[in-house]
Design a protein around this motif. Structure first.
Motif, PDB file in Angstrom:
ATOM      1  N   ARG A  64       0.828  -1.202   0.000  1.00  0.00           N
ATOM      2  CA  ARG A  64       0.000   0.000   0.000  1.00  0.00           C
ATOM      3  C   ARG A  64       0.869   1.262   0.000  1.00  0.00           C
ATOM      4  NH1 ARG A  64      -5.138  -0.054   0.479  1.00  0.00           N
ATOM      5  NH2 ARG A  64      -5.208  -2.076   1.565  1.00  0.00           N
ATOM      6  N   GLY A  65       0.494   2.205  -0.832  1.00  0.00           N
ATOM      7  CA  GLY A  65       1.218   3.467  -0.932  1.00  0.00           C
ATOM      8  C   GLY A  65       2.227   3.510  -2.056  1.00  0.00           C
ATOM      9  N   ALA A  66       2.510   2.349  -2.652  1.00  0.00           N
ATOM     10  CA  ALA A  66       3.480   2.303  -3.751  1.00  0.00           C
ATOM     11  C   ALA A  66       2.818   2.695  -5.065  1.00  0.00           C
ATOM     12  CB  ALA A  66       4.084   0.915  -3.871  1.00  0.00           C
ATOM     13  N   SER A  67       3.551   3.411  -5.886  1.00  0.00           N
ATOM     14  CA  SER A  67       3.056   3.740  -7.222  1.00  0.00           C
ATOM     15  C   SER A  67       3.354   2.608  -8.202  1.00  0.00           C
ATOM     16  CB  SER A  67       3.705   5.032  -7.722  1.00  0.00           C
ATOM     17  OG  SER A  67       5.122   4.895  -7.801  1.00  0.00           O
ATOM     18  N   THR A  68       4.475   1.903  -7.978  1.00  0.00           N
ATOM     19  CA  THR A  68       4.926   0.884  -8.918  1.00  0.00           C
ATOM     20  C   THR A  68       5.483  -0.323  -8.171  1.00  0.00           C
ATOM     21  OG1 THR A  68       5.505   2.562 -10.576  1.00  0.00           O
ATOM     22  CG2 THR A  68       6.511   0.394 -10.845  1.00  0.00           C
ATOM     23  N   LYS A 104      -0.413   1.346  -9.066  1.00  0.00           N
ATOM     24  CA  LYS A 104      -0.883   1.751 -10.388  1.00  0.00           C
ATOM     25  C   LYS A 104      -0.168   1.051 -11.530  1.00  0.00           C
ATOM     26  CE  LYS A 104      -3.673   4.740  -8.571  1.00  0.00           C
ATOM     27  NZ  LYS A 104      -5.128   4.423  -8.535  1.00  0.00           N
ATOM     28  N   ARG A 105       1.070   0.596 -11.288  1.00  0.00           N
ATOM     29  CA  ARG A 105       1.875   0.073 -12.391  1.00  0.00           C
ATOM     30  C   ARG A 105       2.723  -1.107 -11.914  1.00  0.00           C
ATOM     31  NH1 ARG A 105       3.491   1.280 -17.392  1.00  0.00           N
ATOM     32  NH2 ARG A 105       5.657   1.164 -18.085  1.00  0.00           N
ATOM     33  N   ILE A 134      -1.076  -8.681 -17.746  1.00  0.00           N
ATOM     34  CA  ILE A 134      -1.925  -7.968 -18.709  1.00  0.00           C
ATOM     35  C   ILE A 134      -3.376  -7.931 -18.234  1.00  0.00           C
ATOM     36  CG2 ILE A 134      -2.861  -8.083 -21.050  1.00  0.00           C
ATOM     37  CD1 ILE A 134      -0.112  -9.290 -21.887  1.00  0.00           C
ATOM     38  N   ASP A 135      -3.839  -9.055 -17.663  1.00  0.00           N
ATOM     39  CA  ASP A 135      -5.228  -9.147 -17.210  1.00  0.00           C
ATOM     40  C   ASP A 135      -5.488  -8.419 -15.893  1.00  0.00           C
ATOM     41  OD1 ASP A 135      -5.766 -10.712 -19.412  1.00  0.00           O
ATOM     42  OD2 ASP A 135      -5.660 -12.624 -18.326  1.00  0.00           O
ATOM     43  N   SER A 136      -4.436  -7.966 -15.219  1.00  0.00           N
ATOM     44  CA  SER A 136      -4.593  -7.346 -13.895  1.00  0.00           C
ATOM     45  C   SER A 136      -5.302  -6.002 -13.950  1.00  0.00           C
ATOM     46  CB  SER A 136      -3.222  -7.163 -13.238  1.00  0.00           C
ATOM     47  OG  SER A 136      -2.468  -6.149 -13.907  1.00  0.00           O
ATOM     48  N   GLY A 137      -5.283  -5.371 -15.114  1.00  0.00           N
ATOM     49  CA  GLY A 137      -5.858  -4.034 -15.227  1.00  0.00           C
ATOM     50  C   GLY A 137      -4.886  -2.925 -14.865  1.00  0.00           C
ATOM     51  N   LEU A 138      -3.693  -3.281 -14.401  1.00  0.00           N
ATOM     52  CA  LEU A 138      -2.678  -2.292 -14.065  1.00  0.00           C
ATOM     53  C   LEU A 138      -1.934  -1.855 -15.318  1.00  0.00           C
ATOM     54  CD1 LEU A 138      -1.086  -3.982 -10.910  1.00  0.00           C
ATOM     55  CD2 LEU A 138      -2.866  -2.220 -10.957  1.00  0.00           C
ATOM     56  N   SER A 139      -1.410  -0.646 -15.287  1.00  0.00           N
ATOM     57  CA  SER A 139      -0.446  -0.238 -16.293  1.00  0.00           C
ATOM     58  C   SER A 139       0.768  -1.150 -16.147  1.00  0.00           C
ATOM     59  CB  SER A 139      -0.060   1.222 -16.062  1.00  0.00           C
ATOM     60  OG  SER A 139       1.089   1.573 -16.798  1.00  0.00           O
ATOM     61  N   TYR A 140       1.376  -1.566 -17.269  1.00  0.00           N
ATOM     62  CA  TYR A 140       2.450  -2.549 -17.129  1.00  0.00           C
ATOM     63  C   TYR A 140       3.569  -2.345 -18.153  1.00  0.00           C
ATOM     64  CZ  TYR A 140       0.348  -4.848 -21.198  1.00  0.00           C
ATOM     65  OH  TYR A 140      -0.146  -5.107 -22.461  1.00  0.00           O
ATOM     66  N   ALA A 141       4.740  -2.826 -17.768  1.00  0.00           N
ATOM     67  CA  ALA A 141       5.861  -3.031 -18.676  1.00  0.00           C
ATOM     68  C   ALA A 141       6.383  -4.428 -18.407  1.00  0.00           C
ATOM     69  CB  ALA A 141       6.963  -2.000 -18.459  1.00  0.00           C
ATOM     70  N   ILE A 142       6.481  -5.235 -19.434  1.00  0.00           N
ATOM     71  CA  ILE A 142       7.023  -6.584 -19.327  1.00  0.00           C
ATOM     72  C   ILE A 142       8.400  -6.573 -19.982  1.00  0.00           C
ATOM     73  CG2 ILE A 142       6.765  -8.979 -20.066  1.00  0.00           C
ATOM     74  CD1 ILE A 142       3.703  -8.495 -19.957  1.00  0.00           C
ATOM     75  N   VAL A 143       9.416  -6.929 -19.211  1.00  0.00           N
ATOM     76  CA  VAL A 143      10.801  -6.897 -19.690  1.00  0.00           C
ATOM     77  C   VAL A 143      11.283  -8.336 -19.833  1.00  0.00           C
ATOM     78  CG1 VAL A 143      13.130  -6.034 -19.272  1.00  0.00           C
ATOM     79  CG2 VAL A 143      11.149  -4.699 -18.506  1.00  0.00           C
ATOM     80  N   ARG A 144      11.766  -8.680 -21.035  1.00  0.00           N
ATOM     81  CA  ARG A 144      12.143 -10.059 -21.353  1.00  0.00           C
ATOM     82  C   ARG A 144      13.650 -10.183 -21.562  1.00  0.00           C
ATOM     83  NH1 ARG A 144       7.643 -11.366 -26.072  1.00  0.00           N
ATOM     84  NH2 ARG A 144       5.867 -11.839 -24.699  1.00  0.00           N
ATOM     85  N   ALA A 194      11.266   1.924 -16.976  1.00  0.00           N
ATOM     86  CA  ALA A 194       9.880   1.463 -17.057  1.00  0.00           C
ATOM     87  C   ALA A 194       9.061   1.966 -15.879  1.00  0.00           C
ATOM     88  CB  ALA A 194       9.836  -0.063 -17.111  1.00  0.00           C
ATOM     89  N   ALA A 195       9.698   2.126 -14.719  1.00  0.00           N
ATOM     90  CA  ALA A 195       9.001   2.683 -13.555  1.00  0.00           C
ATOM     91  C   ALA A 195       8.661   4.152 -13.776  1.00  0.00           C
ATOM     92  CB  ALA A 195       9.855   2.523 -12.302  1.00  0.00           C
ATOM     93  N   ASP A 196       9.461   4.839 -14.596  1.00  0.00           N
ATOM     94  CA  ASP A 196       9.240   6.258 -14.871  1.00  0.00           C
ATOM     95  C   ASP A 196       8.091   6.492 -15.847  1.00  0.00           C
ATOM     96  OD1 ASP A 196      11.292   7.144 -13.228  1.00  0.00           O
ATOM     97  OD2 ASP A 196      12.797   7.142 -14.826  1.00  0.00           O
ATOM     98  N   HIS A 197       7.782   5.486 -16.665  1.00  0.00           N
ATOM     99  CA  HIS A 197       6.807   5.656 -17.736  1.00  0.00           C
ATOM    100  C   HIS A 197       5.420   5.156 -17.317  1.00  0.00           C
ATOM    101  CE1 HIS A 197      10.522   5.386 -20.555  1.00  0.00           C
ATOM    102  NE2 HIS A 197      10.375   6.595 -20.050  1.00  0.00           N
TER     103      HIS A 197
END
Length: 311
Positions: A64-68, A104-105, A134-144, A194-197
């Motif tokens: 709780r309280g985290a943006s990312t 949020k992300r 992807i299904d979580s509804g959160l904004s996301y970046a997936i790094v492979r 990715a945390a910045d975007h």
């Protein structure tokens, strides 16, 4: 107030570099770990909490309280009660807790070429979790990522150790399958960026050089001054030889799935480079250090002093 980022495994290999970068950019950082009492190299700059996958309410309050949320949690192979299945379930619990806590992300570390149809549990599990993100509804970046190199890495370091230690190095198959390694600081930069975007993205974490596996071993041997002989052998014979070596080293050198992923060209995705550091140049600068000691996966992730099973 500075934004709060929660990162799993801030004391682990990639997590450590990402945490340093996040702190330098002014973020507040909290980490989740299997070993909250371990020595904290960041001191009071990083808050430390246990994962607590079996206590989702408590886990949610930690987030709780985290943006990312930057998630590096995973397991390289099954050991004891820890399997790919439990890692998938634990990660699903983490994603749900983040969503319910108002995060949020999510920046999620996956693997190159995951597939829900794969016969390999590692790659199939990673694909399942990408879909869960992807299904979580959160904004996301997936790094492979593919292979992440640096002074604390395992694969490149242990190849260097083998060619320093033994007169012969076994090349499974024809050795033409490819690898696109990325430097750990470049990987950390991708996570912090990715945390910045805010937009959704899937990014292959690959460096500027592509090597056939035999070419890579020859490069490492040349850089560390080894005259090792390369011997081609079948995948099965190569695997048995690493199992035997693992018995002596009390470690898992390479798993059967890792052999299949490597020889199946899964570590060389196509597309532009997202890292800048060239392995060939890095080896020239660090040839005196790389491969001086064997790097044990078991010691790193499964001893009381180790961090979570994170990249």
């Amino acid at each position: 107030m500075k934004k709060l980022v929660v990162i799993t495994g801030a004391f682990s290999y990639t997590g450590k570099y990402a945490t340093r970068l996040l702190l330098s950019r002014g973020y507040r950082v909290r980490t989740l770990t299997n070993h909250p009492r371990r020595e904290n190299p960041f001191g009071k700059e990083v808050e430390v909490f246990p994962y607590g996958f079996d206590e989702p309410d408590r886990l949610r309050e930690t987030l709780r309280g985290a943006s990312t949320l930057i998630n590096t949690y995973w397991v390289r192979f099954a050991r004891g009660d820890t399997t790919f299945g439990t890692a998938v379930q634990n990660t699903r619990t983490l994603i749900a807790a983040a969503r319910d806590a108002g995060v949020k992300r999510i920046v999620h570390v996956s693997i190159a070429n995951p597939s829900i149809e794969s016969r390999l549990g590692y790659y199939r599990g990673k694909a399942e979790l990408e879909q869960a993100v992807i299904d979580s509804g959160l904004s996301y970046a997936i790094v492979r990522p593919t292979v992440i190199f640096g002074l604390e890495d395992i694969l490149i370091n242990n190849i260097a150790w083998f060619v320093r230690t033994f007169p012969v190095f076994g090349i499974p198959g024809d050795g033409r399958y490819a690898i696109r390694p990325i430097f750990v600081e470049d990987m950390a930069g991708l996570l912090a960026d990715a945390a910045d975007h805010s937009g959704n993205a899937v990014v292959n974490a690959v460096g500027p050089e592509t090597f056939a596996f035999e070419e890579l071993v020859k490069l490492i041997a040349a850089k560390v001054g080894s005259r090792v002989r390369l011997l081609h052998m079948s995948k099965a014979v190569a695997y048995v030889s690493t199992v035997v070596t693992g018995w002596f080293m009390r470690d898992v050198v390479l798993t059967w799935e890792e052999y299949q992923g490597l020889m199946g060209n899964l570590l060389a995705p196509e597309g532009p480079s997202t890292g800048q550091t060239r392995l060939s140049e890095w080896l020239s600068e660090n040839h005196e250090l790389v491969g001086r000691r064997y790097a044990s996966e078991i010691a790193r992730h499964y001893t009381k002093s180790s961090d979570s099973a994170s990249r």
